[in-house]
Structures are given as C-alpha cells and as structure tokens.
Design an enzyme around this catalytic site. Structure first.
Site, PDB file in Angstrom:
ATOM      1  N   GLY A 138       0.751  -4.970   0.962  1.00 12.87           N
ATOM      2  CA  GLY A 138      -0.463  -5.058   0.139  1.00 12.87           C
ATOM      3  C   GLY A 138      -0.238  -5.798  -1.168  1.00 12.87           C
ATOM      4  O   GLY A 138      -1.182  -6.356  -1.740  1.00 12.87           O
ATOM      5  N   ALA A 189       0.875  -1.164   0.000  1.00 10.15           N
ATOM      6  CA  ALA A 189       0.000   0.000   0.000  1.00 10.15           C
ATOM      7  C   ALA A 189       0.917   1.219   0.000  1.00 10.15           C
ATOM      8  O   ALA A 189       2.085   1.129   0.406  1.00 10.15           O
ATOM      9  CB  ALA A 189      -0.880  -0.009   1.232  1.00 10.15           C
ATOM     10  N   GLU A 194      -0.441  -9.366  -0.281  1.00  7.22           N
ATOM     11  CA  GLU A 194      -1.862  -9.610   0.004  1.00  7.22           C
ATOM     12  C   GLU A 194      -2.682  -9.706  -1.285  1.00  7.22           C
ATOM     13  O   GLU A 194      -3.601 -10.520  -1.390  1.00  7.22           O
ATOM     14  CB  GLU A 194      -2.396  -8.496   0.922  1.00  7.22           C
ATOM     15  CG  GLU A 194      -1.801  -8.585   2.319  1.00  7.22           C
ATOM     16  CD  GLU A 194      -2.112  -7.371   3.182  1.00  7.22           C
ATOM     17  OE1 GLU A 194      -1.790  -6.233   2.759  1.00  7.22           O
ATOM     18  OE2 GLU A 194      -2.679  -7.540   4.273  1.00  7.22           O
ATOM     19  N   GLU A 206       4.935  -5.199   7.462  1.00  6.76           N
ATOM     20  CA  GLU A 206       4.200  -4.186   8.236  1.00  6.76           C
ATOM     21  C   GLU A 206       4.729  -3.987   9.651  1.00  6.76           C
ATOM     22  O   GLU A 206       4.748  -2.865  10.159  1.00  6.76           O
ATOM     23  CB  GLU A 206       2.700  -4.552   8.296  1.00  6.76           C
ATOM     24  CG  GLU A 206       1.934  -4.296   7.011  1.00  6.76           C
ATOM     25  CD  GLU A 206       1.990  -5.465   6.030  1.00  6.76           C
ATOM     26  OE1 GLU A 206       2.816  -6.373   6.220  1.00  6.76           O
ATOM     27  OE2 GLU A 206       1.197  -5.451   5.072  1.00  6.76           O
TER      28      GLU A 206
HETATM   29  N1  CO8 Z   1       4.536   3.230  -0.938  1.00  8.74           N
HETATM   30  C1  CO8 Z   1       4.896   4.397  -1.531  1.00  8.74           C
HETATM   31  N2  CO8 Z   1       5.985   4.530  -2.288  1.00  8.74           N
HETATM   32  C2  CO8 Z   1       6.771   3.450  -2.458  1.00  8.74           C
HETATM   33  C3  CO8 Z   1       6.466   2.198  -1.872  1.00  8.74           C
HETATM   34  C4  CO8 Z   1       5.273   2.113  -1.077  1.00  8.74           C
HETATM   35  N3  CO8 Z   1       4.883   0.969  -0.510  1.00  8.74           N
HETATM   36  N4  CO8 Z   1       7.431   1.316  -2.205  1.00  8.74           N
HETATM   37  C5  CO8 Z   1       8.309   1.983  -2.987  1.00  8.74           C
HETATM   38  N5  CO8 Z   1       7.907   3.273  -3.140  1.00  8.74           N
HETATM   39  C6  CO8 Z   1       8.593   4.309  -3.892  1.00  8.74           C
HETATM   40  C7  CO8 Z   1       9.834   4.819  -3.153  1.00  8.74           C
HETATM   41  O1  CO8 Z   1       9.486   5.779  -2.166  1.00  8.74           O
HETATM   42  C8  CO8 Z   1      10.630   5.419  -4.283  1.00  8.74           C
HETATM   43  O2  CO8 Z   1      10.085   6.666  -4.614  1.00  8.74           O
HETATM   44  P1  CO8 Z   1      11.077   7.917  -4.959  1.00  8.74           P
HETATM   45  O3  CO8 Z   1      11.846   7.466  -6.179  1.00  8.74           O
HETATM   46  O4  CO8 Z   1      10.133   9.039  -5.230  1.00  8.74           O
HETATM   47  O5  CO8 Z   1      11.953   8.096  -3.777  1.00  8.74           O
HETATM   48  C9  CO8 Z   1      10.332   4.479  -5.450  1.00  8.74           C
HETATM   49  O6  CO8 Z   1       9.125   3.797  -5.099  1.00  8.74           O
HETATM   50  C10 CO8 Z   1      11.408   3.452  -5.672  1.00  8.74           C
HETATM   51  O7  CO8 Z   1      11.649   2.773  -4.444  1.00  8.74           O
HETATM   52  P2  CO8 Z   1      13.087   2.689  -3.739  1.00  8.74           P
HETATM   53  O8  CO8 Z   1      13.936   3.816  -4.139  1.00  8.74           O
HETATM   54  O9  CO8 Z   1      12.852   2.496  -2.272  1.00  8.74           O
HETATM   55  O10 CO8 Z   1      13.628   1.346  -4.413  1.00  8.74           O
HETATM   56  P3  CO8 Z   1      14.679   0.321  -3.793  1.00  8.74           P
HETATM   57  O11 CO8 Z   1      15.084  -0.589  -4.894  1.00  8.74           O
HETATM   58  O12 CO8 Z   1      15.759   1.048  -3.052  1.00  8.74           O
HETATM   59  O13 CO8 Z   1      13.840  -0.515  -2.693  1.00  8.74           O
HETATM   60  C11 CO8 Z   1      11.912  -1.698  -1.847  1.00  8.74           C
HETATM   61  C12 CO8 Z   1      12.755  -1.315  -3.086  1.00  8.74           C
HETATM   62  C13 CO8 Z   1      12.760  -2.621  -0.955  1.00  8.74           C
HETATM   63  C14 CO8 Z   1      10.673  -2.429  -2.337  1.00  8.74           C
HETATM   64  C15 CO8 Z   1      11.552  -0.421  -1.073  1.00  8.74           C
HETATM   65  O14 CO8 Z   1      10.979   0.525  -1.974  1.00  8.74           O
HETATM   66  C16 CO8 Z   1      10.575  -0.649   0.041  1.00  8.74           C
HETATM   67  O15 CO8 Z   1      10.951  -1.147   1.092  1.00  8.74           O
HETATM   68  N6  CO8 Z   1       9.296  -0.285  -0.183  1.00  8.74           N
HETATM   69  C17 CO8 Z   1       8.264  -0.398   0.825  1.00  8.74           C
HETATM   70  C18 CO8 Z   1       7.839  -1.841   0.991  1.00  8.74           C
HETATM   71  C19 CO8 Z   1       6.840  -1.972   2.099  1.00  8.74           C
HETATM   72  O16 CO8 Z   1       7.128  -1.772   3.262  1.00  8.74           O
HETATM   73  N7  CO8 Z   1       5.596  -2.322   1.744  1.00  8.74           N
HETATM   74  C20 CO8 Z   1       4.537  -2.509   2.680  1.00  8.74           C
HETATM   75  C21 CO8 Z   1       3.768  -1.246   2.848  1.00  8.74           C
HETATM   76  S1  CO8 Z   1       2.558  -1.396   4.132  1.00  8.74           S
HETATM   77  C22 CO8 Z   1       1.283  -2.215   3.399  1.00  8.74           C
HETATM   78  O17 CO8 Z   1       1.319  -2.590   2.260  1.00  8.74           O
HETATM   79  C23 CO8 Z   1       0.106  -2.486   4.257  1.00  8.74           C
HETATM   80  C24 CO8 Z   1      -1.110  -2.886   3.430  1.00  8.74           C
HETATM   81  C25 CO8 Z   1      -2.384  -2.761   4.217  1.00  8.74           C
HETATM   82  C26 CO8 Z   1      -2.604  -1.367   4.685  1.00  8.74           C
HETATM   83  C27 CO8 Z   1      -3.897  -1.172   5.383  1.00  8.74           C
HETATM   84  C28 CO8 Z   1      -3.722  -0.131   6.475  1.00  8.74           C
HETATM   85  C29 CO8 Z   1      -4.940   0.457   6.975  1.00  8.74           C
END
Ligand code: CO8
Length: 261
Positions: free
Chosen positions: A112, A67, A115, A135
């Site tokens: 997400g 998400a 999921e 999460e």
């Molecule tokens: N949300 C928003 N932006 C994201 C997300 C995300 N989940 N994942 C990546 N991005 C963005 C980054 O911020 C980045 O943007 P920018 O270039 O503007 O800085 C771009 O995508 C590229 O990402 P990275 O530079 O971080 O790329 P890397 O190769 O360094 O890393 C990863 C890749 C490991 C996937 C890293 O991006 C990461 O850890 N992402 C987050 C993963 C995560 O934690 N996902 C779980 C989110 S929580 C969730 O999904 C809960 C669902 C249910 C929610 C219900 C709540 C009520």
C-alpha cells in the site's frame, strides 16, 4: 492545529505537507489512517490556497510499509473487498486532486505504500527508499491499485516481474525503471520535494492544473479523444487571466505574477 491522530498536516507557502505518522508500525496504513487520509484529501481538494501537496512518512526508515497486515489477517472475503475498494477510492481521490502531488519517499514504500506513492504525480526517493509489491508473498494481490498503476508506470513486463516475485527494489533500480523521478541523499527527500513544489507553485496554477487533467485523462482514453481534450484545455487557457499575464510578462521581459488556483 493538527486534528489528526495518524497524520501531520503542515502548510508552508501554499504547499501542504501530509506526513503519515505511525512510526511504530513503519507508518502502515490501518483503517483509522486511511479514513484520515480520505478526510484530508477532501479538505485539500477544496483549499484554493494550496498549490502543491506533498505526501511523506514520519522518520527515516519508512514512507509507508504497506496496509496494516495485523488488521487484514482475519478479514473475510467481503471485508477485504470493501477494504480494497475504500483504499482504491482514497488513492483515486489523491490522483484526482486538482493540485500536483509529490511523494517524498523516505525508506520503505511497500504494498500500500508503493501504491500510495504511485497515486501521486511525481516521486522523489531518498537513497534508502525501497519499493515493492510484496503481496504475492502474503497470499494476496495488491488491493489499492498497484496491479494497474505499476504497469502504467514501468511497463507490463517489469510490473509483472515485481508482482510475481514480490521482489523489493532499491531507489537506484526504481529510478532505472522509471518508477521514481529522482533519487536524492538520505534525509533530503522532503527538502527536494519542497524545492520542486516551490518551482511548480511559481508557474500558472491554471496551466499546471490543466496539464495534470490532460495527462491523467489521456491515460484512460484513446489518443484521439485525449488530443481533443488537450485542444479544449488549450482553448480554455486563453479564457483565463494567466495566459494574458504569462505572455505579457514574456513580451515585457519580466517574471509573470500569477494568483492562486
Ligand atoms: N502492517 C503492520 N505492521 C507492520 C507493517 C505492516 N505492513 N510493516 C511493519 N510493521 C510493524 C512490524 O510488525 C513491527 O512491529 P513490532 O515492533 O510491534 O513487532 C514494526 O512495524 C517494525 O517492523 P520490523 O520489526 O518488521 O522492521 P524490520 O526492519 O525488521 O523490517 C520491513 C522492515 C522489511 C518493512 C518489514 O517490517 C516488512 O516486511 N513489513 C511488511 C511489508 C509488507 O509486506 N507490506 C505489504 C503489506 S500488504 C499491502 O500493503 C496490501 C495493500 C492493499 C490491501 C488491500 C487488501 C484488501
């Protein structure tokens, strides 16, 4: 014509391919994308020309990286509950689609994204796919069904380990624990999903639909009720033309020809 901003929807020979298309954010699900997913799922459920649905992500790097964290960052408890409930509703609708649904997982399927993959019936992973429910590292629980679908797929011990540690696992490990059906070379997940979808589409749509209903329903009720439901569906098959065609084709030593669902 594609009418979505964050999705690409393509139809090929009775197979619908839905691609999450926000590569700049690694296809993270923001509110707009989730709303579009809700819309497309409603449309596909009604479309009797679609035999199989495939979900994938744009690019090789990510299926869906979760998400959208930037949108969730400042949510109140009430907003978060409503956001979670909406996501749960969309994913339940995917799970309940009358057609089989395959996730072609290319790259990251986190939070997400994992999921979403788990709401699909079958998961085909590229070798570079990465799965996890990170999460707990963000101070939250899964909110789109992950705490429930993960233990149902891989067992409670393995699910709890992934939920508590926030570990991200590779495709080989996901295959080993039963989270994915198959691992294929990088760049081939969609092709493999299409090949499997083609095979499924050649089977009786009535039988395939009932198999899905029986397996899904059976997960939510006791074994006796599930077996009784199977008997009902088995009986219903004999009231549909596919059973006649399938068995007649066998006796006549030819391939069966089924209609659409
Ligand atoms: N949300 C928003 N932006 C994201 C997300 C995300 N989940 N994942 C990546 N991005 C963005 C980054 O911020 C980045 O943007 P920018 O270039 O503007 O800085 C771009 O995508 C590229 O990402 P990275 O530079 O971080 O790329 P890397 O190769 O360094 O890393 C990863 C890749 C490991 C996937 C890293 O991006 C990461 O850890 N992402 C987050 C993963 C995560 O934690 N996902 C779980 C989110 S929580 C969730 O999904 C809960 C669902 C249910 C929610 C219900 C709540 C009520």
């Amino acid at each position: 014509m594609n009418t979505y901003e964050n999705l690409l929807v393509e139809h090929r020979d009775g197979i619908a391919i839905v691609t999450i298309d926000r590569p700049k954010a690694l296809n993270a699900l923001n509110a707009a994308t989730l709303a579009e997913l809700s819309k497309v799922v409603g449309t596909l459920a009604e479309d009797t020309s679609v035999q199989v649905v495939i979900f994938t992500g744009r690019g090789e790097k990510a299926f869906v990286a979760g998400a959208d964290i930037t949108e969730m960052q400042a949510m109140s408890a009430t907003e978060a509950r409503n956001w979670g409930k909406f996501g749960q509703k969309v994913f339940a609708a995917i799970e309940a689609l009358p057609q089989p649904v395959i996730a072609a997982v290319n790259g990251f399927a986190l939070g997400g994204g994992c999921e979403l993959a788990m709401a699909c019936d079958i998961r085909i992973a590229a070798e570079n796919a990465r799965f996890g429910q990170p999460e707990s590292s963000l101070g939250i629980t899964p909110g789109f069904g992950g705490s429930q679908r993960l233990p149902r797929l891989v067992g409670t011990g393995r699910a709890k380990e992934l939920l508590f540690t926030a570990d991200v696992i590779d495709a080989a490990e996901a295959f080993r624990i039963g989270l994915v059906n198959k691992v294929v070379p990088v760049g081939r997940a969609l092709e493999e999903a299409l090949a499997m979808a083609g095979k499924i589409a050649s089977r009786s749509p009535v039988a395939v639909g009932y198999c899905k209903a029986a397996a899904n329903e059976g997960m939510n009720v006791d074994l006796g009720s599930a077996i009784a439901y199977e008997a009902e569906l088995f009986g219903l098959c004999f009231a549909a033309p596919d059973q006649k065609e399938g068995m007649t084709a066998f006796v006549e030593k030819r391939k069966p020809v089924y209609g659409t669902r």
